[in-house]
Structure formats: C-alpha cells, structure tokens
Scaffold this motif. Structure first.
Motif, PDB file in Angstrom:
ATOM      1  N   UNK A   1     -61.848  90.514 100.615  1.00 41.86           N
ATOM      2  CA  UNK A   1     -61.334  89.571  99.236  1.00 41.86           C
ATOM      3  C   UNK A   1     -59.768  90.364  98.841  1.00 41.86           C
ATOM      4  N   UNK A   2     -59.047  89.520  98.272  1.00 41.23           N
ATOM      5  CA  UNK A   2     -57.769  90.080  97.648  1.00 41.23           C
ATOM      6  C   UNK A   2     -57.759  89.344  96.488  1.00 41.23           C
ATOM      7  N   UNK A   3     -57.193  89.921  95.281  1.00 39.89           N
ATOM      8  CA  UNK A   3     -57.114  89.535  94.105  1.00 39.89           C
ATOM      9  C   UNK A   3     -58.410  89.341  93.632  1.00 39.89           C
TER      10      UNK A   3
ATOM     11  N   UNK B   1     -55.008  95.420  90.335  1.00 39.22           N
ATOM     12  CA  UNK B   1     -55.889  96.458  90.053  1.00 39.22           C
ATOM     13  C   UNK B   1     -56.503  97.238  90.959  1.00 39.22           C
ATOM     14  N   UNK B   2     -57.691  97.839  90.708  1.00 41.99           N
ATOM     15  CA  UNK B   2     -58.177  98.742  91.832  1.00 41.99           C
ATOM     16  C   UNK B   2     -57.671 100.222  91.929  1.00 41.99           C
TER      17      UNK B   2
ATOM     18  N   UNK C   1     -45.416  79.353  90.931  1.00 40.50           N
ATOM     19  CA  UNK C   1     -44.553  80.297  90.415  1.00 40.50           C
ATOM     20  C   UNK C   1     -43.623  81.048  91.557  1.00 40.50           C
ATOM     21  N   UNK C   2     -42.710  81.335  91.332  1.00 44.70           N
ATOM     22  CA  UNK C   2     -41.627  81.923  92.212  1.00 44.70           C
ATOM     23  C   UNK C   2     -41.736  83.394  91.909  1.00 44.70           C
ATOM     24  N   UNK C   3     -42.469  84.067  92.361  1.00 46.81           N
ATOM     25  CA  UNK C   3     -42.722  85.771  92.238  1.00 46.81           C
ATOM     26  C   UNK C   3     -41.711  86.321  92.924  1.00 46.81           C
ATOM     27  N   UNK C   4     -41.110  87.501  92.361  1.00 45.19           N
ATOM     28  CA  UNK C   4     -40.224  88.180  93.295  1.00 45.19           C
ATOM     29  C   UNK C   4     -41.284  89.128  94.287  1.00 45.19           C
ATOM     30  N   UNK C   5     -42.170  89.409  93.617  1.00 44.35           N
ATOM     31  CA  UNK C   5     -43.150  90.174  94.368  1.00 44.35           C
ATOM     32  C   UNK C   5     -44.887  90.115  93.959  1.00 44.35           C
ATOM     33  N   UNK C   6     -45.342  90.144  94.735  1.00 38.92           N
ATOM     34  CA  UNK C   6     -46.977  90.104  94.410  1.00 38.92           C
ATOM     35  C   UNK C   6     -47.535  91.233  95.075  1.00 38.92           C
ATOM     36  N   UNK C   7     -48.204  92.278  94.178  1.00 36.66           N
ATOM     37  CA  UNK C   7     -49.127  93.484  94.847  1.00 36.66           C
ATOM     38  C   UNK C   7     -50.360  93.047  94.949  1.00 36.66           C
ATOM     39  N   UNK C   8     -51.184  93.510  96.189  1.00 32.46           N
ATOM     40  CA  UNK C   8     -52.394  92.873  96.556  1.00 32.46           C
ATOM     41  C   UNK C   8     -53.296  94.124  97.120  1.00 32.46           C
ATOM     42  N   UNK C   9     -54.430  94.067  96.984  1.00 33.01           N
ATOM     43  CA  UNK C   9     -55.245  94.953  97.712  1.00 33.01           C
ATOM     44  C   UNK C   9     -56.204  94.183  98.398  1.00 33.01           C
ATOM     45  N   UNK C  10     -57.112  94.768  99.211  1.00 34.99           N
ATOM     46  CA  UNK C  10     -58.139  94.063 100.071  1.00 34.99           C
ATOM     47  C   UNK C  10     -59.401  95.002  99.990  1.00 34.99           C
ATOM     48  N   UNK C  11     -60.327  94.344  99.668  1.00 40.41           N
ATOM     49  CA  UNK C  11     -61.890  94.693  99.506  1.00 40.41           C
ATOM     50  C   UNK C  11     -62.370  94.777 100.992  1.00 40.41           C
ATOM     51  N   UNK C  12     -63.669  95.638 100.786  1.00 41.47           N
ATOM     52  CA  UNK C  12     -64.315  95.824 102.249  1.00 41.47           C
ATOM     53  C   UNK C  12     -64.969  94.511 102.594  1.00 41.47           C
ATOM     54  N   UNK C  13     -64.932  93.624 101.682  1.00 43.37           N
ATOM     55  CA  UNK C  13     -65.364  92.315 102.062  1.00 43.37           C
ATOM     56  C   UNK C  13     -64.233  91.310 102.457  1.00 43.37           C
TER      57      UNK C  13
ATOM     58  N   UNK D   1     -58.420  95.853  84.440  1.00 44.71           N
ATOM     59  CA  UNK D   1     -57.306  96.070  84.988  1.00 44.71           C
ATOM     60  C   UNK D   1     -55.767  96.423  84.312  1.00 44.71           C
ATOM     61  N   UNK D   2     -55.712  95.533  83.253  1.00 54.40           N
ATOM     62  CA  UNK D   2     -54.696  95.801  82.145  1.00 54.40           C
ATOM     63  C   UNK D   2     -54.482  97.190  81.727  1.00 54.40           C
ATOM     64  N   UNK D   3     -55.784  97.888  81.272  1.00 55.31           N
ATOM     65  CA  UNK D   3     -55.896  99.156  80.715  1.00 55.31           C
ATOM     66  C   UNK D   3     -55.306 100.217  81.553  1.00 55.31           C
ATOM     67  N   UNK D   4     -55.823  99.797  82.856  1.00 59.59           N
ATOM     68  CA  UNK D   4     -55.313 100.755  83.747  1.00 59.59           C
ATOM     69  C   UNK D   4     -53.775 101.011  84.006  1.00 59.59           C
ATOM     70  N   UNK D   5     -53.274  99.725  84.295  1.00 55.88           N
ATOM     71  CA  UNK D   5     -51.809  99.365  84.575  1.00 55.88           C
ATOM     72  C   UNK D   5     -51.033  99.928  83.253  1.00 55.88           C
ATOM     73  N   UNK D   6     -51.692  99.751  81.911  1.00 58.25           N
ATOM     74  CA  UNK D   6     -50.839 100.427  80.749  1.00 58.25           C
ATOM     75  C   UNK D   6     -50.792 101.628  80.916  1.00 58.25           C
ATOM     76  N   UNK D   7     -51.774 102.353  81.150  1.00 54.58           N
ATOM     77  CA  UNK D   7     -52.119 103.939  81.022  1.00 54.58           C
ATOM     78  C   UNK D   7     -51.132 104.450  82.096  1.00 54.58           C
ATOM     79  N   UNK D   8     -51.156 103.752  83.408  1.00 55.15           N
ATOM     80  CA  UNK D   8     -50.514 104.661  84.429  1.00 55.15           C
ATOM     81  C   UNK D   8     -48.944 104.402  84.534  1.00 55.15           C
ATOM     82  N   UNK D   9     -48.645 103.131  84.128  1.00 54.75           N
ATOM     83  CA  UNK D   9     -47.227 102.611  84.440  1.00 54.75           C
ATOM     84  C   UNK D   9     -46.380 102.033  82.973  1.00 54.75           C
TER      85      UNK D   9
END
Length: 237
Positions: free
Chosen positions: A146-148, A43-44, A132-144, A82-90
């Motif tokens: 944190x991730x996920x 998300x983010x 889980x053997x994901x093919x890809x995990x997308x991540x962000x990084x907070x200013x503290x 996060x789900x709503x944002x991902x649905x609306x954009x993608x």
C-alpha cells in the motif's frame, strides 16, 4: 515504476541525507520558477528523520505550503496522528507559518464529510484544475504494497475523479484519509522512501510482479524517483 528509478543506499542515514538534499533542490527549483512550493507529506517511520533534517535547512519557509497525503482517523493530538508527527519533527522546529500548514481536520463520526472538507481546501490552492498540480508528493510503501492510505482491495483504488477520500480499510477495521491515485500522479515529482528488509517482497511485487493494482496499490503510482535502502532492495537475479 521501473528498475531505472531505483537508487539503493547502504544505510538509512544515507537515504535520509540524499532525500533531504533532493528535497531542498526540488524546493529551490519550484520557488525559482513558480514562487511557491507545494508538497504533500507522508506519515510513517521512514520519513521521520528526514523531517528532522529538513527542519534544520535554510529554506524559504514563507513560500512553502504543507499538505498531507494521508491521515488516520484520530484526533490531531493523538500519538497515531501523521499531522502530530510532522508538526513535532518538521513544522514546529522550522517555525513554518501557520497559514502555510494544511492539516486534515478529522471527523471521527463522519469521515466522509471530513474528506470532502479537505478536498475543498485542496481545490482552493489548485483552482480550476482537474487534479492538484503538486510540486512534490512524498510516499512510503507498506509491506502489503500500500501507499498513502491506498490499501489493497479498498474502494479508493477505483476513484478517478475525487482528489481526497475517506477509505475504509477492512483489515484495520477503520477509516483512513487519503489522496487518490490520480491526485498523486498529478504531481510534478512523486518520490517513494522505502527502507527495511521487510519491504523486499513488496518492492519485488510492485516492480516485477504481475500488474495487479488491487493487490499492489503502489503500482498505480507513476513514480519519478525511489529512495530505497539496500536491505529493502531485491535484485533482478
């Protein structure tokens, strides 16, 4: 994570273009070799434009499965979801098949039960596996750092067996849902998208600071690629 994984981009637009191209290449490779592409999304604000761009690409939507790396403990139609944002954009613009979309069905009264339910969902897609053997995990990084929703000082940082948990975040006074670090690191590809000068200190601490995952959770992730804008990048000097 090391400096060799860093690819600074002059602008956020360049970052999004590079990430979109890389995403599509990763999807095509996975589909060619395994017949399916399974990705956990972030998300983010940073990935929002990326998702809009991906929705316009020619991908084999029938064979891509979409999961969430983390979620907020709010209704799925909330503006904070996060789900709503991902649905609306993608997902909605791309007309991704409903059966390929796997949201976290939050439970405002019992987050732990909701997290257990989502972990069961994950295990049906990755049967007989330790993680889980994901093919890809997308991540962000907070200013503290944190991730996920792995925030500094939270209980989820110590989890070694669970895939997905409800994580109490004291500074936010709420629960967040998140993949655990081992569940993220099980992915073939683990990408960070980081933009903005407010992330400079976080990146510096994660990459070159003393190793302290309890303070800098992003250090727990064995990233394979980092997309970062120049204004977020701190040099070795």
């Amino acid at each position: 994570m090391s400096d060799e994984t860093i690819q600074p981009y002059r602008s956020l637009a360049e970052l999004h273009q590079a990430a979109a191209d890389a995403f599509c290449e990763c999807a095509e490779q996975s589909l060619a070799s395994r017949g399916v592409f399974r990705v956990a999304l972030s998300g983010g604000s940073t990935p929002k434009r990326l998702y809009e761009m991906l929705a316009e690409r020619s991908l084999n939507w029938e064979r891509i499965h979409w999961f969430l790396g983390d979620e907020r403990n709010v209704p799925l139609d909330s503006l904070d979801s996060n789900y709503r944002m991902i649905c609306e954009t993608l997902l909605e613009p791309a007309r991704a098949p409903d059966e390929n979309i796997h949201p976290v069905f939050v439970d405002l009264q019992n987050p732990a039960a909701a997290a257990e339910t989502y972990e069961k969902t994950l295990r049906t897609h990755f049967p007989d596996q330790t993680m889980p053997a994901w093919d890809l995990v997308l991540l962000g990084m907070g200013d503290d750092s944190h991730t996920a929703s792995l925030f500094p000082g939270t209980a989820a940082l110590d989890e070694t067996e669970r895939w997905f948990v409800a994580n109490w975040v004291e500074k936010l006074a709420c629960f967040r849902y998140t993949l655990t670090a081992p569940a993220i690191n099980s992915a073939k590809e683990r990408w960070f998208l980081v933009a903005g000068k407010n992330k400079k200190q976080a990146i510096a601490s994660v990459l070159r600071g003393e190793r302290s995952p309890s303070h800098h959770p992003s250090q727990m992730i064995e990233t394979t690629r980092m997309f970062v804008t120049e204004d977020a990048w701190t040099s070795n000097e």
